[in-house]
Design a protein around this motif. Sequence first.
Motif, PDB file in Angstrom:
ATOM      1  N   GLU A   6       0.808  -1.218   0.000  1.00  0.00           N
ATOM      2  CA  GLU A   6       0.000   0.000   0.000  1.00  0.00           C
ATOM      3  C   GLU A   6       0.844   1.273   0.000  1.00  0.00           C
ATOM      4  O   GLU A   6       0.302   2.375   0.001  1.00  0.00           O
ATOM      5  N   GLU A   7       2.155   1.119  -0.004  1.00  0.00           N
ATOM      6  CA  GLU A   7       3.034   2.276  -0.147  1.00  0.00           C
ATOM      7  C   GLU A   7       2.900   2.836  -1.567  1.00  0.00           C
ATOM      8  O   GLU A   7       2.671   2.082  -2.518  1.00  0.00           O
ATOM      9  N   PRO A   8       3.052   4.146  -1.745  1.00  0.00           N
ATOM     10  CA  PRO A   8       2.935   4.714  -3.093  1.00  0.00           C
ATOM     11  C   PRO A   8       4.144   4.382  -3.949  1.00  0.00           C
ATOM     12  O   PRO A   8       5.245   4.142  -3.420  1.00  0.00           O
ATOM     13  N   PRO A   9       3.996   4.368  -5.267  1.00  0.00           N
ATOM     14  CA  PRO A   9       5.152   4.181  -6.150  1.00  0.00           C
ATOM     15  C   PRO A   9       6.145   5.329  -5.987  1.00  0.00           C
ATOM     16  O   PRO A   9       5.814   6.400  -5.462  1.00  0.00           O
ATOM     17  N   LYS A  10       7.354   5.129  -6.479  1.00  0.00           N
ATOM     18  CA  LYS A  10       8.404   6.141  -6.330  1.00  0.00           C
ATOM     19  C   LYS A  10       8.008   7.453  -7.000  1.00  0.00           C
ATOM     20  O   LYS A  10       8.306   8.534  -6.488  1.00  0.00           O
ATOM     21  N   CYS A  11       7.344   7.363  -8.153  1.00  0.00           N
ATOM     22  CA  CYS A  11       6.958   8.582  -8.852  1.00  0.00           C
ATOM     23  C   CYS A  11       5.965   9.395  -8.035  1.00  0.00           C
ATOM     24  O   CYS A  11       6.069  10.622  -7.928  1.00  0.00           O
ATOM     25  N   GLN A  12       4.991   8.737  -7.430  1.00  0.00           N
ATOM     26  CA  GLN A  12       3.988   9.429  -6.623  1.00  0.00           C
ATOM     27  C   GLN A  12       4.607  10.019  -5.365  1.00  0.00           C
ATOM     28  O   GLN A  12       4.270  11.132  -4.948  1.00  0.00           O
ATOM     29  N   ALA A  13       5.537   9.270  -4.759  1.00  0.00           N
ATOM     30  CA  ALA A  13       6.197   9.779  -3.560  1.00  0.00           C
ATOM     31  C   ALA A  13       7.089  10.975  -3.877  1.00  0.00           C
ATOM     32  O   ALA A  13       7.273  11.860  -3.037  1.00  0.00           O
ATOM     33  N   ALA A  14       7.657  11.027  -5.088  1.00  0.00           N
ATOM     34  CA  ALA A  14       8.538  12.129  -5.477  1.00  0.00           C
ATOM     35  C   ALA A  14       7.760  13.371  -5.864  1.00  0.00           C
ATOM     36  O   ALA A  14       8.304  14.476  -5.862  1.00  0.00           O
ATOM     37  N   PRO A  29       8.848  16.424 -11.686  1.00  0.00           N
ATOM     38  CA  PRO A  29       9.914  15.894 -10.817  1.00  0.00           C
ATOM     39  C   PRO A  29       9.775  14.395 -10.584  1.00  0.00           C
ATOM     40  O   PRO A  29      10.746  13.722 -10.236  1.00  0.00           O
ATOM     41  N   CYS A  30       8.567  13.889 -10.796  1.00  0.00           N
ATOM     42  CA  CYS A  30       8.332  12.453 -10.643  1.00  0.00           C
ATOM     43  C   CYS A  30       9.149  11.628 -11.626  1.00  0.00           C
ATOM     44  O   CYS A  30       9.508  10.477 -11.350  1.00  0.00           O
ATOM     45  N   GLN A  31       9.450  12.206 -12.786  1.00  0.00           N
ATOM     46  CA  GLN A  31      10.130  11.445 -13.838  1.00  0.00           C
ATOM     47  C   GLN A  31      11.508  10.979 -13.396  1.00  0.00           C
ATOM     48  O   GLN A  31      11.952   9.892 -13.762  1.00  0.00           O
ATOM     49  N   THR A  32      12.190  11.783 -12.587  1.00  0.00           N
ATOM     50  CA  THR A  32      13.534  11.407 -12.150  1.00  0.00           C
ATOM     51  C   THR A  32      13.515  10.205 -11.209  1.00  0.00           C
ATOM     52  O   THR A  32      14.552   9.576 -10.985  1.00  0.00           O
ATOM     53  N   SER A  33      12.356   9.891 -10.633  1.00  0.00           N
ATOM     54  CA  SER A  33      12.251   8.754  -9.721  1.00  0.00           C
ATOM     55  C   SER A  33      11.562   7.557 -10.361  1.00  0.00           C
ATOM     56  O   SER A  33      11.282   6.567  -9.667  1.00  0.00           O
ATOM     57  N   CYS A  34      11.262   7.623 -11.638  1.00  0.00           N
ATOM     58  CA  CYS A  34      10.533   6.540 -12.310  1.00  0.00           C
ATOM     59  C   CYS A  34      11.313   5.233 -12.225  1.00  0.00           C
ATOM     60  O   CYS A  34      12.497   5.171 -12.565  1.00  0.00           O
ATOM     61  N   ARG A  35      10.652   4.176 -11.755  1.00  0.00           N
ATOM     62  CA  ARG A  35      11.298   2.854 -11.628  1.00  0.00           C
ATOM     63  C   ARG A  35      11.748   2.331 -12.974  1.00  0.00           C
ATOM     64  O   ARG A  35      12.723   1.586 -13.074  1.00  0.00           O
ATOM     65  N   PRO A  78       7.767  15.610  -1.192  1.00  0.00           N
ATOM     66  CA  PRO A  78       8.472  14.390  -1.603  1.00  0.00           C
ATOM     67  C   PRO A  78       8.990  13.610  -0.391  1.00  0.00           C
ATOM     68  O   PRO A  78       9.414  14.192   0.601  1.00  0.00           O
ATOM     69  N   PHE A  79       8.951  12.286  -0.474  1.00  0.00           N
ATOM     70  CA  PHE A  79       9.480  11.439   0.589  1.00  0.00           C
ATOM     71  C   PHE A  79       9.931  10.125  -0.019  1.00  0.00           C
ATOM     72  O   PHE A  79       9.637   9.814  -1.183  1.00  0.00           O
ATOM     73  N   GLU A  80      10.652   9.342   0.762  1.00  0.00           N
ATOM     74  CA  GLU A  80      11.137   8.044   0.317  1.00  0.00           C
ATOM     75  C   GLU A  80      10.067   6.987   0.580  1.00  0.00           C
ATOM     76  O   GLU A  80       9.608   6.830   1.700  1.00  0.00           O
TER      77      GLU A  80
END
Length: 762
Positions: free
Chosen positions: A16-24, A67-73, A268-270
């Motif tokens: 249930e944690e958000p994806p990296k893009c959403q968290a960024a 900014p989400c793009q830089t964290s895209c898995r 933004p968070f990890e």
Amino acid sequence: MEQQTLRAWEQRCTQEEPPKCQAACPLHVDVRAFMAAMQQGKWKEARAVLARTMPLPGVLGLVCEQPCQTSCRRADLDEALRIGDLERAAIRLFPQREAIRPLPAKNVQVAILGAGLSALTCAWDLGKKGYTPVLHAPAGEWGGLLRDIPEDLLPSQALEDAFAQLAGLRVQRVEAPALNRALLDQLSAKFSVVYVGLDTPSLAGGPASLGLEPPAAVTWQSAENTFCGGFQTRTCIDAAFQGRMAAVSMDRFLQKVSLTAARDREGPFETTLFTSIEGLPTQAAAPVVWQDADTVRAEAGRCLLCECKECVKVCVYLEQFKGYPKKYARELYNNLSIIQGLRKANTMIESCSGCGLCEAVCPGDFHMGRLCLEARQEMVRTNKMPGSAYDFAVRDFEASVSDQAALLRHAPGADSSAYLFMPGCQLAGSSPAMVQRVYGHLRDRLPEPAGLLLSCCGAPVKWAGQQARFDAHLQALEQSIIAMGSPTIIAACTTCIDTFREHLPAVKWISMWEILETHPPEAAPVNRSFSLHDPCTARHLEPVRGAVRRLADRCGLALHEPRLSGELTECCGFGGGMESANPALADTVARTRASRCEGDILAWCAMCRDSLSRSGKTVHHLLDFLFPEAAEAPVCATCSYIRRGPGGPDRQENRRRLKRDLLAELWQERAAMHEDTSPVQLAPEVRDMVDQRRILLSDIRAALRHARETGRELTNQETGRRLVCHAPGTVTYWVEYSIETTHMAVYRIHRAWSHRMAISEV
């Protein structure tokens, strides 16, 4: 289960944690849901996803700096998704602005200085909450720095539409000659709370130009009732974020609640969400042309729709209940909390095999089996465990440790034992002749005497949640071993080893396979290829798994390792009581495992061999190649019938016969068998029927004995068949039979079935 315990379990699951893009993303846009809609060409739904969290989506969706793009898995595989291009495509492909429904009016006005993006965002959010924001800005500054963005990126009409939406949120606009300290003082006195949007051109001097302190971290508060944002923002998305955070603080300020509580994940968070990219094909990004919907869908199609569910991907049980461990933990907690009513999660709790594969693949080490076992134990303690769930498994355990099947002896002619061979209840029930052959080999080859222990380690009652009974059995088992001089157990079954490792650390043990590697039989090598299936209880027994592979190589067997093998091996469907509590699921698990193995299968656990053979595949046991003279062919030479392994009635009979034969052949003793020996015949199809219905031969004999003793039965006058009903406990048995008499009476069984309930007298 205490709620604190539930929370500890929940924290292990990251699904249930958000994806990296959403968290960024400072605004936490649900990029995953957005991409899912874009993949299907659902432009309206995609825009609606943006509007759920994005203020002024018709504007910000066009100018967001992504900014989400830089964290895209996806970037760890090939190239990051072009999220910003896809957001702009969604806004253009569905240009109709969304209808915003604010909360009922609170009749509270809030003042806002400025009309840049941070101020507009603050007004947007407060307007949705029911407040009446009043914007103050000089003529020509409405929109602030947004007006400097080129027309091809941000059409002027988009900005006008945004102001129209703001008007629908009761946002008022007041033209102010200048934005200065005098106006701020005036508004601070008139309004309960004020926001200063420093991304408006005339406020570019920052807080100091108005005599304000820099805004505090988290709250964005600069004075008692004054909040600031938009200063030194380099991006539109950051300006919107600051306006939103200030709006949160202003709302809390007006409600007189804490401005700082529970705000640790703002911005933004990890994230701890794990998303595997192992084995995924690479696919480079391509230009997104919004006029060409195919390019839009193609780029959106590269999205991994990030989620974890590593355990669900490999576990048939977890997939069966359409969820993931954190969700299951909550369902389990709610189920245990019910005082009266239907406990819908019982089946889920009862069906887990406890194999541990989920823990092996989970980044948070979530072991669904341990959670279910704790729940079963609590259900037993509180008398909420259905009596029928593990009835078959527990009664089979009772038969294994009864005087009819259990045996403990030093080797013939010996008065002490350095070893005790413990084949386990499943090998004894499945292949009694093989047990005799292996024990003979150990007596011949080991330099020190090896005694024999026919019993069960108690795993079935542990699986059933009957902890007190399990503990009592283990204590008795340990005392029996101590009474024999504490010899080293030679265990054929890895479930027995697993039990000793966890619960009887003082008991010395070694795997039968390690002994056989050191003292191998003289078997002629064969040239065969197999997919090797490891039992799930050998997951953490690497030395034992190594010995098995070396023995197979010695036999000339070429092994193929399935993708899920070794530490990641799958359950065969028997463990954890699954076969007893949920036979249909156990069958599905066995068939799924067999389907993932190429060609014929080689097993080294008797229960795994028998479970997997029911899938229709040919399954050999490694002992068949080490001791071929005692092997039973897995496929009949005349009818090509695939050996499915004995059913419950035959297993119990095999254990009794094994004890009887060993006592007679090795110790010249006659077993004191106190059993019903009335002749009972079951045709093969009837034997399959009673096995599938978890009815033992002892159950059938008990029903027949009940009919003889009470005379309570029905007789069909046309066929002569008789029907008896017998309810010895929580299970009611029905047996249809006839008596054939030649030189003695024989009970021929035609049908048998059972109901997991008790029938009381009316």
